[in-house]
Design a protein around this motif. Structure first.
Motif, short mmCIF file in Angstrom:
data_model
loop_
_atom_site.label_atom_id
_atom_site.label_comp_id
_atom_site.label_asym_id
_atom_site.label_seq_id
_atom_site.Cartn_x
_atom_site.Cartn_y
_atom_site.Cartn_z
N TRP A 192 0.82 -1.21 0.00
CA TRP A 192 0.00 0.00 0.00
C TRP A 192 0.86 1.26 0.00
CZ3 TRP A 192 -3.93 2.89 -0.82
CH2 TRP A 192 -4.37 3.89 0.04
N MET A 193 1.85 1.31 0.87
CA MET A 193 2.70 2.49 0.94
C MET A 193 3.55 2.62 -0.32
SD MET A 193 1.68 3.91 3.68
CE MET A 193 2.64 5.37 3.46
N THR A 194 3.99 1.50 -0.85
CA THR A 194 4.76 1.55 -2.09
C THR A 194 3.93 2.17 -3.21
OG1 THR A 194 5.91 -0.46 -1.43
CG2 THR A 194 6.07 0.17 -3.75
N GLN A 195 2.70 1.66 -3.35
CA GLN A 195 1.84 2.15 -4.42
C GLN A 195 1.52 3.64 -4.23
OE1 GLN A 195 2.30 -0.27 -6.60
NE2 GLN A 195 0.18 -0.30 -7.26
N TYR A 196 1.32 4.02 -2.98
CA TYR A 196 0.95 5.41 -2.74
C TYR A 196 2.13 6.36 -2.98
CZ TYR A 196 -0.99 9.59 -0.75
OH TYR A 196 -1.44 10.87 -0.60
N LEU A 197 3.27 6.01 -2.40
CA LEU A 197 4.43 6.91 -2.52
C LEU A 197 4.89 7.02 -3.97
CD1 LEU A 197 6.47 6.07 0.68
CD2 LEU A 197 5.24 8.17 0.14
N GLU A 198 4.69 5.98 -4.72
CA GLU A 198 4.99 5.99 -6.14
C GLU A 198 4.40 7.24 -6.81
OE1 GLU A 198 7.05 4.48 -8.69
OE2 GLU A 198 6.34 2.73 -7.58
N GLU A 199 3.14 7.50 -6.48
CA GLU A 199 2.44 8.63 -7.09
C GLU A 199 2.66 9.92 -6.32
OE1 GLU A 199 0.14 9.00 -9.93
OE2 GLU A 199 1.59 7.42 -10.35
N ALA A 200 2.63 9.82 -4.99
CA ALA A 200 2.51 11.03 -4.19
C ALA A 200 3.83 11.70 -3.85
CB ALA A 200 1.74 10.73 -2.91
#
Lengths: 305, 332, 434
Positions: A185-193
């Motif tokens: 979840w954090m990987t996917q989020y930080l990828e964008e954010a």
């Protein structure tokens, strides 16, 4: 301290510029600023009613008595007067409600805190840093989620027995300290954010990796981290099977204790659902307080704090 | 699978040596180690913990699956893949697989669809935003045990709320606990009740991260709201949709609590109408047979199925959501 | 059935007299042994139970008698959860309580591993229990792995108001005679049922085919397995005969309310005149009075078709992995002594399995107001004495019986199959065992 200011202070002007750019692109509503019409509100209203009703139904049954419940498949929309009576029965029974409540608070808080820290750390690494085997390791993390948990109970119990942790809260906390779900979840989020410019800026200013993480990645991850914390808290709070096996009734968490309300002559739904309602109330309170921050975090975008 | 993360190439993060003065060689070397080791250090808590609470159980299970192994009696003879072939020849395994997929589809598809629609509605400039956003997440705080209790009472065949209500409309009672599809629908409803809000908020969080200037540009181009949704929002949500689909596949194929609590026996119905694979696994291991070996074989088969489905899912989702996303990505 | 023998215990009509009579502690023979077994060392013993065993006060009493021993009770809500817990800990090889309660349903699967339990054989108390109760917990080579706590002798519970409406007698002695008295047969039970439904009250005669079948099959000594473990379920004409009889009565004759026992519909039906009779082991009385709160007319007849019958019952074991096997055995011994078990009966309605208890005035004097003041203690004692057959339950008994209950449910409740196709599925399932 606003995080933009913090970024400027610790990571330099470049980072602050990137942050400001990001803030700009988050201003304004989706596509247009005009208020949506009544159709939107109606749809949402219906959805809200549907999602609240089962909870209300549980409360209604918790205010009733077993006889009324059995005679009326459709409960009256007005609560009956037995809630405090049922509540007293729950608290006076030997299920150790207060101990279970404090255990649940301890377990859920520590678990959430630890999951957020470790997952964000790993998510930062997976999404923004370069290292050998990154993709393979990430795939591995995701694959671990596919392991059916039911079978793991026996070997996991063996581990806990070896560590002499059975019956202790640590046996519930430690296995949940970081989850594959959280990392993913954090990987996917930080990828964008988290824009690379921010990290670059921090690095150019001579920040070490851990300072970069602390001052750039962590603030950027806040909305997702809040969400992850809430999800972890709820997941931990409602978990039944493993705490039941490893803790047992002598040092229970709330679901383990509430479940004991069924240990009587017959299924008294008014008592059981009063217990369920009581055990859900703390969660709703947490939700009411944290949920607001969570939502505002999402609304204000990734960087602006 | 090797491209879970978008194809952006991470820039070289070592402090730009050209620009930095050369005098601090020691610090630089330290920085180099920092850059090389930190990534591993940061992911290590997960892997350390996983080794103890994940890998050991996984390996143990694999070892068990190759033996005749009674849950209480312990290890028997080494029998290679016999447990696997026994399970694959058992009719119940296939029934369980059918049920699992049916319940999964009935829950995952509406959930992603509803989640997208609700997230789009919530992304609008609503009054009392916080209220609406928290409202959709409310069911998530209800424990699965409670959801099971509440819904199995609502779905009771004769004395349930739902059949009583549709009875008032003159519809015949639905046989929730006898009919295969009806039972799957009821169980999927429990799942959707608890998880739709969660999916919605995850998608909403991602929508909020979509740069607003993309929308502004498309408004100038004269794109309609619907068009915006499909040509900007969905492509931009790609990583999140992948996330939601993969996690719901993994979770959905392991579904256990809801079907187990759907009736008083927890074995998936008299004709195994709603027995899922994990319930079958549990029955083999903890039921009267106590065949830990066969249960372990089912666990591994399920594990492999999930991996395969996950891969298929991943490539399909990627293809769908990457169609037409080029414009969006370029403008970033 | 298996899942829910969980609703343990019955509500004994705890009369003031009974309370007074048992209010004072009596010396039990086990006391001396306990004292002998315990040293000066202070130890803690854990006892794991489920549902209601009625041990709360007894444990306090034991601690007073043995100051060096602290006893902690660990409870699970249902028999099922207790079983999951015990199985997991047995598999992991550690973590069990010093004394673990088990139910007769999962006894056979543990009987295959007597070395996991302390051999509790004790010549001094060999005659404490009903013979068939001890036999259930004794392995082939004579190891006793568990001490009996309670049993479930069955009578017939009925709604006297509905009987009156159908023109049948209502007095419990007359009902017993109506159903055939001491020589009551299942044919009698079903015939009276037809008479009842013919009167047109619109209420079915019995709750389900499955529960009735359970009463019938428990009177067959080797229903599914020979005593050497050979599976004969598929070919045993007795099994098929009972299956056909009960399904004919349920569906063709329309005697069944088609309610799966323990389902939410079944629970709710107690408030809605769901059915007129049900077979009731002692612990079922509490289930009925709880579910049917406010309903008047329930009564219990001192009769059971086809001879006596027992349904359910529990035991205490001492797992071999415990640290204090001697002290644990002494505790289990004390808890299952007649004096203590009678107190448990008065407290929570778990009917004693000890022969001496069956003639105790404390027990015989118990009456139950909900069941129209019936002398439930005496009736259940009579019912316990009528039990002559201890059905053989081998390693596969519960898997097979479970498959059978599902077969009956498919025809009686779900109506997804007819008797023949459901039987075929049963055979297929049985063939995958073994």
């Amino acid at each position: 301290m606003s995080s933009v200011a913090m970024i400027e202070q610790t990571a330099g002007k470049g980072a602050a510029r990137a942050a400001a750019r990001k803030r700009k692109r988050n201003a304004g509503g989706a596509g247009a600023n005009h208020r949506p019409g009544w159709v939107t509100y109606t749809i949402l209203g219906v959805v809200l009613l549907i999602s609240a009703y089962p909870l209300y139904y549980s409360f209604l049954l918790g205010t009733s008595d077993a006889q009324t419940i059995a005679q009326n498949p459709v409960p009256s929309l007005v609560p009956a007067g037995h809630f405090f009576d049922n509540m007293r029965r729950v608290l006076e029974s030997d299920i150790q409600f207060w101990k279970a409540l404090s255990n649940s608070v301890i377990v859920a808080s520590l678990t959430s805190l630890s999951v957020v820290i470790f997952s964000t750390l790993a998510g930062f690494s997976f999404s923004k840093l370069r290292f050998k085997g990154r993709n393979a390791l990430l795939v591995f993390v995701i694959a671990t989620m596919a392991v059916p948990t039911q079978l793991g109970i026996v070997p996991l119990f063996i581990v806990m027995a070896e560590l002499n942790w059975t019956g202790k809260l640590v046996a519930v906390i430690v296995p949940a300290m970081v989850t594959a779900f959280g990392v993913f979840w954090m990987t996917q989020y930080l990828e964008e954010a988290l824009p690379y410019e921010l990290i670059e800026a921090a690095r150019i200013d001579g920040c070490s990796m851990i300072r970069t993480f602390w001052h750039v990645a962590l603030p950027a991850a806040r909305p997702a981290a809040a969400m992850l914390a809430l999800f972890t808290f709820v997941g931990s709070w409602t978990n039944f099977f493993w705490p039941f096996i490893v803790l047992g009734s002598s040092n229970p968490t709330l679901p383990v204790a509430v479940q004991l309300l069924q240990a009587s002559y017959f299924k008294d739904y008014s008592l059981i659902l009063a217990g369920v309602t009581l055990s859900t109330i703390p969660l709703i309170l947490v939700f009411a307080v944290a949920g607001k921050h969570l939502v505002s975090g999402i609304m204000q975008g990734a960087v602006k704090g | 699978m090797a491209v879970i993360s978008p194809p952006d190439v991470a820039p070289d993060l070592e402090p730009a040596a050209d620009r930095a003065p050369r005098r601090i060689a020691f610090r630089q070397r330290l920085g180099k180690w920092d850059v090389k080791l930190s990534p591993y250090l940061y992911i290590s808590p997960f892997f350390l913990l996983f080794a103890i609470v994940g890998l050991f159980p996984l390996g143990y299970t694999a070892w068990v699956s190759l033996h005749e192994w009674h849950l209480i009696g312990g290890k028997g003879d080494f029998i290679g893949f016999e447990n696997y072939s026994t399970v694959l020849h058992a009719a119940f395994f296939w029934t369980a697989l059918r049920n699992t997929f049916s319940i999964f589809l009935l829950s995952a598809v509406p959930q992603v669809f509803l989640g997208l629609v609700l997230a789009a509605l919530l992304d609008a400039n609503l009054r009392a935003k916080t209220f609406w956003r928290m409202g959709v997440l409310l069911p998530y705080v209800v424990a699965p045990v409670a959801v099971g209790l509440i819904f199995s009472k609502m779905f009771a065949d004769q004395s349930g709320l739902i059949n009583t209500l549709i009875g008032h409309l003159g519809i015949d009672p639905i046989r929730w606990h006898a009919d295969v599809l009806a039972s799957h629908f009821a169980i999927a409803t429990m799942v959707n009740f608890r998880w739709t809000g969660y999916t919605t908020l995850i998608l909403l969080a991602a929508m909020q991260a979509v740069p607003r200037d993309l929308y502004e540009a498309s408004v100038i181009d004269g794109a309609s709201r619907i068009r915006q949704f499909f040509s900007i929002t969905i492509p931009m949500l790609r990583p999140t949709i992948i996330f939601v689909v993969i996690t719901s596949t993994i979770g959905g194929l392991q579904i256990f609590d809801e079907p187990k609590m759907f009736d008083q026996y927890g074995q998936g119905g008299a004709d195994r109408q709603w027995m899922t694979v994990t319930m079958y696994l549990y029955e083999l291991g903890w039921g009267s047979q106590k065949s830990f070996g066969r249960a372990a074989a089912v666990a591994w088969i399920l594990f492999l199925i999930i991996i395969v489905i996950g891969l298929v899912n991943f490539s399909i989702t990627r293809r769908i959501s990457s169609a037409g996303s080029t414009a969006g990505r370029k403008s970033r | 059935m298996r899942k829910n023998s969980k609703l343990w215990a019955l509500a004994a009509g705890v009369t003031g007299i009974a309370l007074l009579a048992t209010g004072c502690a009596s010396d039990s023979p086990a006391d001396d042994e306990t004292t002998a077994a315990s040293s000066d060392e202070k130890i803690t013993l854990t006892v794991a139970t489920f549902n209601e065993f009625g041990y709360e006060d007894l444990i306090k009493e034991y601690t007073e008698l043995n100051p060096n021993i602290t006893v902690e009770q660990k409870k699970a809500a249902t028999s099922n959860e207790a079983r999951d817990n015990m199985t997991t800990r047995l598999a992991a090889g550690s973590g069990l309580s010093d004394v673990e309660a088990i139910e007769v349903d999962w006894l056979p699967e543990l009987m295959q591993y007597p070395d996991k339990f302390v051999d509790l054989t004790d010549a001094d108390i060999a005659d404490r229990w009903l013979e068939w109760k001890t036999a259930q917990a004794t392995t082939e080579d004579g190891t006793l792995i568990a001490y009996g706590t309670d049993i479930g002798p069955e009578g017939v519970c009925y709604r006297s108001d509905l009987f009156a409406a159908a023109g049948l007698p209502t007095d419990r002695a007359e009902v017993a005679t109506l159903l055939g008295g001491d020589s009551a047969t299942w044919e009698d039970y079903f015939n009276v049922g037809k008479q009842f439904t013919a009167a047109g009250t619109g209420t079915p005669w019995m709750d389900s085919a499955g529960a009735t079948y359970q009463g019938m099959i428990n009177q067959v000594e080797n229903a599914y397995e020979e005593s050497d473990g050979t599976i004969i379920a598929a070919d045993n004409p007795e099994v098929r005969d009972i299956y056909d009889t009960v399904l004919t009565a349920s569906t063709t004759d329309g005697l069944s309310a088609h309610l799966g026992q323990w389902s939410d519909d079944w629970t709710a039906s107690f408030q809605n005149n769901g059915f007129a009779t049900m077979l009731c082991p002692g612990w079922m009385l509490g289930v009925i009075s709880g579910n049917a709160e406010g309903v008047t007319g329930w009564d219990i007849a001192d009769v059971f078709p086809g001879g006596g019958g027992n349904w359910g019952g529990s035991f205490l074991t001492v797992p071999a992995q415990g640290k204090h096997p001697v002290e644990a055995q002494a505790l289990a011994n004390w808890l299952t002594a007649p004096e203590q078990q009678i107190k448990a009966f008065v407290a929570k309605g778990t009917f004693p399995s000890q022969t001496e208890a069956l003639t105790s005035p404390d027990l015989l004097g118990v009456t139950n107001d909900f069941f129209n003041g019936a002398k439930t203690g005496e009736i259940l004692a009579n019912r316990a004495e009528a039990v002559t057959i201890a059905p053989f339950k081998g390693a596969n008994y519960f898997a097979i019986n479970d498959a059978m209950q599902k077969a009956l449910t498919r025809v009686d409740v779900d109506k997804t199959d007819d008797a023949n196709s459901s039987w075929d599925k049963f055979i297929t399932e049985v063939n995958t065992l073994g």
